[in-house]
Write an enzyme that holds these catalytic residues in place. Sequence first.
Site, short mmCIF file in Angstrom:
data_model
loop_
_atom_site.label_atom_id
_atom_site.label_comp_id
_atom_site.label_asym_id
_atom_site.label_seq_id
_atom_site.Cartn_x
_atom_site.Cartn_y
_atom_site.Cartn_z
N THR A 81 -65.57 35.56 32.68
CA THR A 81 -66.19 37.02 32.71
C THR A 81 -67.48 37.62 32.19
OG1 THR A 81 -64.84 38.21 32.18
CG2 THR A 81 -63.66 38.02 33.77
N PHE A 118 -55.11 49.39 35.16
CA PHE A 118 -56.10 48.45 35.67
C PHE A 118 -57.20 48.93 36.91
CE2 PHE A 118 -55.67 43.36 33.68
CZ PHE A 118 -56.33 43.95 32.18
N GLN A 149 -49.69 47.52 32.20
CA GLN A 149 -51.34 46.83 32.45
C GLN A 149 -51.45 47.22 33.84
OE1 GLN A 149 -51.36 42.55 32.20
NE2 GLN A 149 -52.67 43.18 29.80
N ARG A 152 -72.80 43.57 39.58
CA ARG A 152 -73.40 45.28 38.44
C ARG A 152 -72.22 45.56 37.42
NH1 ARG A 152 -72.18 50.96 39.59
NH2 ARG A 152 -70.53 50.77 39.02
N GLY A 153 -71.01 44.96 37.12
CA GLY A 153 -70.74 45.46 35.91
C GLY A 153 -69.89 46.73 35.72
N HIS A 207 -64.89 50.73 46.61
CA HIS A 207 -65.80 50.82 45.37
C HIS A 207 -64.88 52.00 45.40
CE1 HIS A 207 -67.61 50.74 42.13
NE2 HIS A 207 -67.53 49.93 41.44
N LYS A 251 -76.09 42.66 49.79
CA LYS A 251 -75.65 41.73 48.62
C LYS A 251 -75.67 40.53 49.39
CE LYS A 251 -72.12 43.49 46.89
NZ LYS A 251 -70.97 43.64 46.02
N HIS A 299 -69.71 35.13 35.21
CA HIS A 299 -70.03 35.86 35.81
C HIS A 299 -71.36 36.78 35.27
CE1 HIS A 299 -65.79 36.94 37.00
NE2 HIS A 299 -65.64 35.82 37.11
N GLN A 337 -61.97 42.78 45.18
CA GLN A 337 -60.85 43.09 43.92
C GLN A 337 -59.29 42.66 44.59
OE1 GLN A 337 -59.96 43.89 41.31
NE2 GLN A 337 -61.83 44.56 41.13
N GLU A 395 -60.46 32.49 37.63
CA GLU A 395 -61.12 33.26 36.39
C GLU A 395 -60.27 33.68 35.03
OE1 GLU A 395 -62.87 36.94 38.44
OE2 GLU A 395 -61.96 38.16 36.57
P1 FAD Z 1 -72.19 46.89 43.52
O1 FAD Z 1 -72.21 45.83 44.71
O2 FAD Z 1 -74.01 47.61 43.00
O3 FAD Z 1 -72.02 48.29 43.39
C1 FAD Z 1 -71.28 49.25 42.99
C2 FAD Z 1 -71.13 50.67 43.74
O4 FAD Z 1 -72.81 50.88 43.72
C3 FAD Z 1 -70.66 50.48 44.48
O5 FAD Z 1 -69.66 51.94 45.09
C4 FAD Z 1 -71.29 50.34 45.94
O6 FAD Z 1 -70.96 50.47 47.33
C5 FAD Z 1 -72.20 51.44 45.08
N1 FAD Z 1 -74.03 50.33 45.38
C6 FAD Z 1 -74.90 49.55 45.97
N2 FAD Z 1 -75.74 49.41 46.45
C7 FAD Z 1 -76.29 50.69 45.93
C8 FAD Z 1 -77.49 51.54 46.49
N3 FAD Z 1 -78.15 50.54 47.02
N4 FAD Z 1 -77.55 52.52 46.59
C9 FAD Z 1 -76.22 54.01 45.51
N5 FAD Z 1 -75.34 53.02 45.97
C10 FAD Z 1 -75.27 51.22 45.74
N6 FAD Z 1 -66.77 43.73 35.85
C11 FAD Z 1 -67.79 42.77 34.84
O7 FAD Z 1 -68.11 43.82 34.02
N7 FAD Z 1 -67.64 41.17 33.98
C12 FAD Z 1 -67.34 41.27 35.11
O8 FAD Z 1 -67.06 39.67 34.73
C13 FAD Z 1 -66.84 41.39 36.28
N8 FAD Z 1 -66.23 40.39 37.22
C14 FAD Z 1 -65.69 40.58 38.49
C15 FAD Z 1 -64.99 39.73 39.09
C16 FAD Z 1 -64.89 40.08 40.47
C17 FAD Z 1 -64.43 39.41 42.00
C18 FAD Z 1 -64.93 41.67 41.02
C19 FAD Z 1 -64.24 42.56 42.28
C20 FAD Z 1 -65.32 41.90 40.15
C21 FAD Z 1 -65.48 41.71 38.68
N9 FAD Z 1 -66.08 42.96 37.97
C22 FAD Z 1 -66.75 42.97 36.75
C23 FAD Z 1 -66.28 44.85 37.88
C24 FAD Z 1 -67.70 44.82 38.53
O9 FAD Z 1 -68.78 45.33 38.15
C25 FAD Z 1 -67.22 46.73 39.04
O10 FAD Z 1 -66.07 46.93 39.81
C26 FAD Z 1 -68.48 46.78 38.77
O11 FAD Z 1 -68.19 48.75 38.79
C27 FAD Z 1 -69.58 47.51 40.50
O12 FAD Z 1 -69.96 46.30 40.67
P2 FAD Z 1 -70.35 45.67 41.69
O13 FAD Z 1 -71.12 43.65 41.59
O14 FAD Z 1 -69.85 45.29 43.03
O15 FAD Z 1 -71.63 46.68 42.50
#
Ligand code: FAD
Length: 288
Positions: A49, A219, A215, A107-108, A152, A168, A77, A179, A18
């Site tokens: 990303t 993080f 760092q 989600r981001g 998370h 998902k 991403h 993560q 990545e």
């Molecule tokens: P989700 O799967 O939507 O989950 C987010 C939170 O919401 C979780 O607590 C989950 O339990 C909760 N949730 C999910 N569905 C529901 C629902 N229906 N009702 C209530 N709660 C719910 N961030 C960036 O900005 N850019 C990147 O490029 C990036 N790359 C990443 C790559 C990897 C491999 C990983 C692990 C993370 C990355 N992130 C990135 C960080 C990520 O965007 C954050 O961790 C973000 O807070 C959650 O994204 P998610 O896709 O896991 O969200």
Amino acid sequence: MTSLDTVHAPSAQSLSLEFFPPRDAEGQKRLALTVQALSVMNPAYVSVTFGAGGSTRDGTIETVSALKSLGFEAAPHLSCMGSTQSELKGLLDHYREQGVRRIVALRGDLPSGMGVLSGINALSHANELVALIRQHSGDWFHIEVAAYPEMHPQSSKPTQDMVHFINKVNAGANAAITQYFYNADAYFDFVDRAVKLGVTVPIVPGIMPITNHNQLMRFSEMCGAEVPRWIRLRLAEYGDDRESIRAFGTDVVTEMCQTLLENDAPGLHFYTLNQIEPTLAIWRGLTA
Ligand code: FAD
């Protein structure tokens, strides 16, 4: 198949790398050299990303295009926060036209101070983004989603977080990347629980090399990854001695990767931080 077969890895175990989009043309040149140096690892794909660390949407598009032109399978991403559904569909169409076949759907996180979109155009969770991709682009894209072995940070219970992860997968994800973590048991426990609940897609451990104490702590605080006490104490004791931190970090992470691969992790996804040496040193340790 990767060079990892030398670590008793089944041939299906694959590596991915990545990167984040560089800020300027000079950075793009440096990234091209970095990716070329890491190509010795024979990655199945490289990912870029989106919006992380202040990078822009265009930065992801340009970097994906640059990496594709170097001959890598490049996966952007894509995060749904802060974009309308029509913007997301436009991006999907763009990537499809470019011949991109893989997307990491998230989600981001919005930078603080930026408003959250609301209304019918807004998507609030990554499962909705996966559903949108499937509805708009069918099976064109291989979709990876995020998984959190240590939960998370916004979740209140591991079981609830697992339900959201499974949503998902059920929406159409083909695989997951975790993560980062430094406790392999958290990963094995997460995979066991997911498998018991019927998940069959590969869950690939995300690997963060250790290079910088402050760092890493910053993080980890933000993303809810635990740095075990014994690791924190060792890093703190090294103080400003970056060479010792790197050497210790390489040993710790290489050993964990070995454990993961020997216990059937489907591959490894490296958070390279756009650096050559930390990731390469781990890979050398795995293939020595
Ligand atoms: P989700 O799967 O939507 O989950 C987010 C939170 O919401 C979780 O607590 C989950 O339990 C909760 N949730 C999910 N569905 C529901 C629902 N229906 N009702 C209530 N709660 C719910 N961030 C960036 O900005 N850019 C990147 O490029 C990036 N790359 C990443 C790559 C990897 C491999 C990983 C692990 C993370 C990355 N992130 C990135 C960080 C990520 O965007 C954050 O961790 C973000 O807070 C959650 O994204 P998610 O896709 O896991 O969200």
